[in-house]
Design a protein around this motif. Structure first.
Motif, PDB file in Angstrom:
ATOM      1  N   ASN A   1      -6.589   0.193  -3.400  1.00  0.00           N
ATOM      2  CA  ASN A   1      -5.422   0.439  -4.252  1.00  0.00           C
ATOM      3  C   ASN A   1      -4.941   1.862  -4.004  1.00  0.00           C
ATOM      4  O   ASN A   1      -5.480   2.810  -4.574  1.00  0.00           O
ATOM      5  N   ALA A   2      -3.968   2.016  -3.142  1.00  0.00           N
ATOM      6  CA  ALA A   2      -3.508   3.357  -2.773  1.00  0.00           C
ATOM      7  C   ALA A   2      -2.397   3.870  -3.679  1.00  0.00           C
ATOM      8  O   ALA A   2      -1.905   4.980  -3.466  1.00  0.00           O
ATOM      9  N   GLY A   3      -1.990   3.083  -4.675  1.00  0.00           N
ATOM     10  CA  GLY A   3      -0.993   3.568  -5.627  1.00  0.00           C
ATOM     11  C   GLY A   3       0.382   2.940  -5.456  1.00  0.00           C
ATOM     12  O   GLY A   3       1.273   3.537  -4.847  1.00  0.00           O
ATOM     13  N   LEU A   4       0.554   1.725  -6.005  1.00  0.00           N
ATOM     14  CA  LEU A   4       1.823   1.009  -5.861  1.00  0.00           C
ATOM     15  C   LEU A   4       2.980   1.786  -6.462  1.00  0.00           C
ATOM     16  O   LEU A   4       4.005   2.004  -5.811  1.00  0.00           O
ATOM     17  N   ASP A   5       2.857   2.194  -7.731  1.00  0.00           N
ATOM     18  CA  ASP A   5       3.957   2.886  -8.415  1.00  0.00           C
ATOM     19  C   ASP A   5       4.338   4.172  -7.694  1.00  0.00           C
ATOM     20  O   ASP A   5       5.532   4.487  -7.554  1.00  0.00           O
ATOM     21  N   GLN A   6       3.339   4.907  -7.262  1.00  0.00           N
ATOM     22  CA  GLN A   6       3.607   6.177  -6.587  1.00  0.00           C
ATOM     23  C   GLN A   6       4.355   5.956  -5.277  1.00  0.00           C
ATOM     24  O   GLN A   6       5.377   6.596  -5.018  1.00  0.00           O
ATOM     25  N   VAL A   7       3.855   5.052  -4.451  1.00  0.00           N
ATOM     26  CA  VAL A   7       4.464   4.828  -3.132  1.00  0.00           C
ATOM     27  C   VAL A   7       5.878   4.272  -3.271  1.00  0.00           C
ATOM     28  O   VAL A   7       6.788   4.670  -2.532  1.00  0.00           O
ATOM     29  N   LEU A   8       6.084   3.367  -4.225  1.00  0.00           N
ATOM     30  CA  LEU A   8       7.423   2.808  -4.421  1.00  0.00           C
ATOM     31  C   LEU A   8       8.438   3.895  -4.750  1.00  0.00           C
ATOM     32  O   LEU A   8       9.603   3.806  -4.349  1.00  0.00           O
ATOM     33  N   ASN A   9       8.019   4.913  -5.468  1.00  0.00           N
ATOM     34  CA  ASN A   9       8.946   5.978  -5.871  1.00  0.00           C
ATOM     35  C   ASN A   9       9.126   7.053  -4.804  1.00  0.00           C
ATOM     36  O   ASN A   9      10.133   7.756  -4.823  1.00  0.00           O
ATOM     37  N   PHE A  10       8.161   7.177  -3.890  1.00  0.00           N
ATOM     38  CA  PHE A  10       8.268   8.216  -2.863  1.00  0.00           C
ATOM     39  C   PHE A  10       8.713   7.682  -1.502  1.00  0.00           C
ATOM     40  O   PHE A  10       9.000   8.471  -0.611  1.00  0.00           O
ATOM     41  N   THR A  11       8.751   6.364  -1.350  1.00  0.00           N
ATOM     42  CA  THR A  11       9.059   5.818  -0.030  1.00  0.00           C
ATOM     43  C   THR A  11      10.541   5.892   0.297  1.00  0.00           C
ATOM     44  O   THR A  11      11.404   5.939  -0.590  1.00  0.00           O
ATOM     45  N   ASN A  12      10.841   5.931   1.580  1.00  0.00           N
ATOM     46  CA  ASN A  12      12.211   5.821   2.102  1.00  0.00           C
ATOM     47  C   ASN A  12      12.086   5.329   3.535  1.00  0.00           C
ATOM     48  O   ASN A  12      10.989   5.250   4.096  1.00  0.00           O
ATOM     49  N   ASP A  13      13.210   4.981   4.133  1.00  0.00           N
ATOM     50  CA  ASP A  13      13.184   4.378   5.468  1.00  0.00           C
ATOM     51  C   ASP A  13      12.559   5.292   6.519  1.00  0.00           C
ATOM     52  O   ASP A  13      11.972   4.809   7.495  1.00  0.00           O
ATOM     53  N   SER A  14      12.658   6.599   6.329  1.00  0.00           N
ATOM     54  CA  SER A  14      12.135   7.538   7.334  1.00  0.00           C
ATOM     55  C   SER A  14      10.618   7.565   7.376  1.00  0.00           C
ATOM     56  O   SER A  14      10.030   7.797   8.431  1.00  0.00           O
ATOM     57  N   VAL A  15       9.970   7.328   6.220  1.00  0.00           N
ATOM     58  CA  VAL A  15       8.510   7.483   6.149  1.00  0.00           C
ATOM     59  C   VAL A  15       7.785   6.194   5.789  1.00  0.00           C
ATOM     60  O   VAL A  15       6.559   6.192   5.650  1.00  0.00           O
ATOM     61  N   ASN A  16       8.524   5.099   5.663  1.00  0.00           N
ATOM     62  CA  ASN A  16       7.910   3.847   5.193  1.00  0.00           C
ATOM     63  C   ASN A  16       6.762   3.388   6.093  1.00  0.00           C
ATOM     64  O   ASN A  16       5.765   2.841   5.614  1.00  0.00           O
ATOM     65  N   SER A  17       6.880   3.624   7.393  1.00  0.00           N
ATOM     66  CA  SER A  17       5.827   3.180   8.311  1.00  0.00           C
ATOM     67  C   SER A  17       4.514   3.932   8.096  1.00  0.00           C
ATOM     68  O   SER A  17       3.452   3.450   8.479  1.00  0.00           O
ATOM     69  N   LYS A  18       4.581   5.113   7.448  1.00  0.00           N
ATOM     70  CA  LYS A  18       3.387   5.922   7.216  1.00  0.00           C
ATOM     71  C   LYS A  18       2.758   5.670   5.846  1.00  0.00           C
ATOM     72  O   LYS A  18       1.563   5.976   5.655  1.00  0.00           O
ATOM     73  N   ILE A  19       3.530   5.145   4.881  1.00  0.00           N
ATOM     74  CA  ILE A  19       2.977   4.992   3.531  1.00  0.00           C
ATOM     75  C   ILE A  19       3.155   3.574   2.980  1.00  0.00           C
ATOM     76  O   ILE A  19       2.939   3.355   1.783  1.00  0.00           O
ATOM     77  N   ASP A  20       3.530   2.636   3.838  1.00  0.00           N
ATOM     78  CA  ASP A  20       3.606   1.237   3.399  1.00  0.00           C
ATOM     79  C   ASP A  20       2.185   0.707   3.250  1.00  0.00           C
ATOM     80  O   ASP A  20       1.433   0.636   4.215  1.00  0.00           O
ATOM     81  N   ILE A  21       1.776   0.367   2.027  1.00  0.00           N
ATOM     82  CA  ILE A  21       0.396  -0.043   1.749  1.00  0.00           C
ATOM     83  C   ILE A  21       0.346  -1.522   1.369  1.00  0.00           C
ATOM     84  O   ILE A  21       1.384  -2.183   1.258  1.00  0.00           O
ATOM     85  N   ILE A  22      -0.855  -2.041   1.147  1.00  0.00           N
ATOM     86  CA  ILE A  22      -1.006  -3.462   0.851  1.00  0.00           C
ATOM     87  C   ILE A  22      -0.240  -3.856  -0.411  1.00  0.00           C
ATOM     88  O   ILE A  22       0.405  -4.908  -0.453  1.00  0.00           O
ATOM     89  N   ASP A  23      -0.308  -3.026  -1.436  1.00  0.00           N
ATOM     90  CA  ASP A  23       0.373  -3.351  -2.697  1.00  0.00           C
ATOM     91  C   ASP A  23       1.887  -3.451  -2.511  1.00  0.00           C
ATOM     92  O   ASP A  23       2.526  -4.350  -3.066  1.00  0.00           O
ATOM     93  N   THR A  24       2.481  -2.517  -1.769  1.00  0.00           N
ATOM     94  CA  THR A  24       3.923  -2.581  -1.545  1.00  0.00           C
ATOM     95  C   THR A  24       4.262  -3.767  -0.642  1.00  0.00           C
ATOM     96  O   THR A  24       5.319  -4.379  -0.786  1.00  0.00           O
ATOM     97  N   TYR A  25       3.367  -4.077   0.294  1.00  0.00           N
ATOM     98  CA  TYR A  25       3.560  -5.230   1.180  1.00  0.00           C
ATOM     99  C   TYR A  25       3.537  -6.533   0.373  1.00  0.00           C
ATOM    100  O   TYR A  25       4.388  -7.410   0.557  1.00  0.00           O
ATOM    101  N   VAL A  26       2.562  -6.650  -0.543  1.00  0.00           N
ATOM    102  CA  VAL A  26       2.479  -7.835  -1.408  1.00  0.00           C
ATOM    103  C   VAL A  26       3.710  -7.934  -2.298  1.00  0.00           C
ATOM    104  O   VAL A  26       4.288  -9.018  -2.477  1.00  0.00           O
ATOM    105  N   TYR A  27       4.136  -6.803  -2.844  1.00  0.00           N
ATOM    106  CA  TYR A  27       5.338  -6.782  -3.691  1.00  0.00           C
ATOM    107  C   TYR A  27       6.559  -7.254  -2.908  1.00  0.00           C
ATOM    108  O   TYR A  27       7.347  -8.074  -3.386  1.00  0.00           O
ATOM    109  N   ARG A  28       6.708  -6.743  -1.682  1.00  0.00           N
ATOM    110  CA  ARG A  28       7.884  -7.071  -0.868  1.00  0.00           C
ATOM    111  C   ARG A  28       7.868  -8.528  -0.418  1.00  0.00           C
ATOM    112  O   ARG A  28       8.868  -9.237  -0.515  1.00  0.00           O
TER     113      ARG A  28
END
Length: 300
Positions: free
Chosen positions: A231-258
């Motif tokens: 659990n690397a932090g779904l809420d945190q990553v969703l709020n800090f992600t953008n297209d420029s850095v998504n490949s570096k911080i896309d985690i399992i939780d955000t992948y499952v959400y998407r």
């Protein structure tokens, strides 16, 4: 006879059990009951009609999907960074608070350090966006004052993970230090007095008295943190992600959400989440037994 005595004890403490009910209801509704839904990972989900059993179909698809390996790697890297970098900081913070002689000042520091824990990640992200802004952010103002060009930390693939670590530490260090500070406050004053009589310095007191009393909480929290390494932090990553850095911080939780909620592939997303949960359980049990073998102390 034993059952009757247990019932009598429960009835005697009925007020405490009533206070426990909301917490139990929360865990049953949101953590225990959803386990039944995990069987969806082995079925083809259908809105109309019965779900069709497909065995390990979605697990095979999961491990054959190239993006999943990248997502898994990001999850492990970010979680490991949080575990090994942030874990010692609350311990050091609690030791620092324990050294304060001014009780009012210590309480003021505690209150200020606890406050970020009660903020949502939406608010925290907004604060850090302003703090790291390339044009007006405090960090970049300092960088420019030193004669260096401003940096956009939030769109830089090399720095975004460190932004996650720093913001997580800012949010959680004060709150996570509570259990360690409670252990420090529970140390008998006679131990300190004996150390002073024997000529012990503050360093000796910290290393020979305080840290041994923190050992069991440290082992327990470390084991629990290892269990949450997926659990690397779904809420945190969703709020800090953008297209420029998504490949570096896309985690399992955000992948499952998407995949699950956005694209509607519920069975596939359930398989990914079940994989994450099983790994977490295995890690908790493994770390517990290793701690038992090495130190004779585990989480329970």
């Amino acid at each position: 006879m034993k059952a009757d005595s247990k019932l009598r004890r429960i009835w005697a403490d009925k007020v405490l059990y009533l206070l426990l009910l909301p917490c139990m209801a929360y865990f049953i509704i949101f953590h225990v009951w959803p386990i039944i839904g995990m069987k969806l990972a082995f079925y083809d989900f259908r809105i109309i009609g019965d779900n069709v059993f497909v065995g390990l179909k979605y697990f095979r698809e999961l491990f054959s999907t190239p993006i999943f390996l990248n997502v898994l790697g990001n999850t492990l890297i970010i979680s490991a960074m949080k575990l090994f970098i942030i874990f010692p900081i609350p311990i050091l913070f609690a030791l620092m608070l324990g050294e304060f002689r001014n009780g009012r000042f210590r309480k003021a520091v505690q209150v200020v350090s606890y406050m970020p824990h009660f903020l949502s990640w939406v608010v925290i992200a907004g604060i850090w966006f302003e703090f790291l802004s390339p044009s007006t952010g405090a960090i970049n103002e300092l960088i420019k004052a030193l004669g260096f060009p401003a940096q956009d930390f939030l769109t830089n693939k090399e720095s975004i993970r460190w932004v996650l670590i720093a913001s997580e530490a800012w949010r959680s260090v004060g709150w996570d230090s509570i259990i360690y500070l409670a252990a420090i406050m529970g140390i008998s004053p006679s131990l300190y007095e004996a150390a002073y009589v024997d000529g012990g310095s503050r360093w000796h007191i910290v290393t020979r008295i305080v840290l041994p009393h923190l050992f069991i909480p440290m082992v327990t929290i470390f084991i629990l943190n290892v269990g949450f390494i997926m659990n690397a932090g779904l809420d945190q990553v969703l709020n800090f992600t953008n297209d420029s850095v998504n490949s570096k911080i896309d985690i399992i939780d955000t992948y499952v959400y998407r995949v699950g909620l956005v694209n509607g592939q519920y069975s596939f997303a359930t398989a990914a989440n079940l994989f994450k949960s099983v790994i977490g359980v295995i890690l908790v049990l493994s770390t517990h037994f290793m701690a038992k073998k090495l130190t004779s102390k585990g989480a329970w």
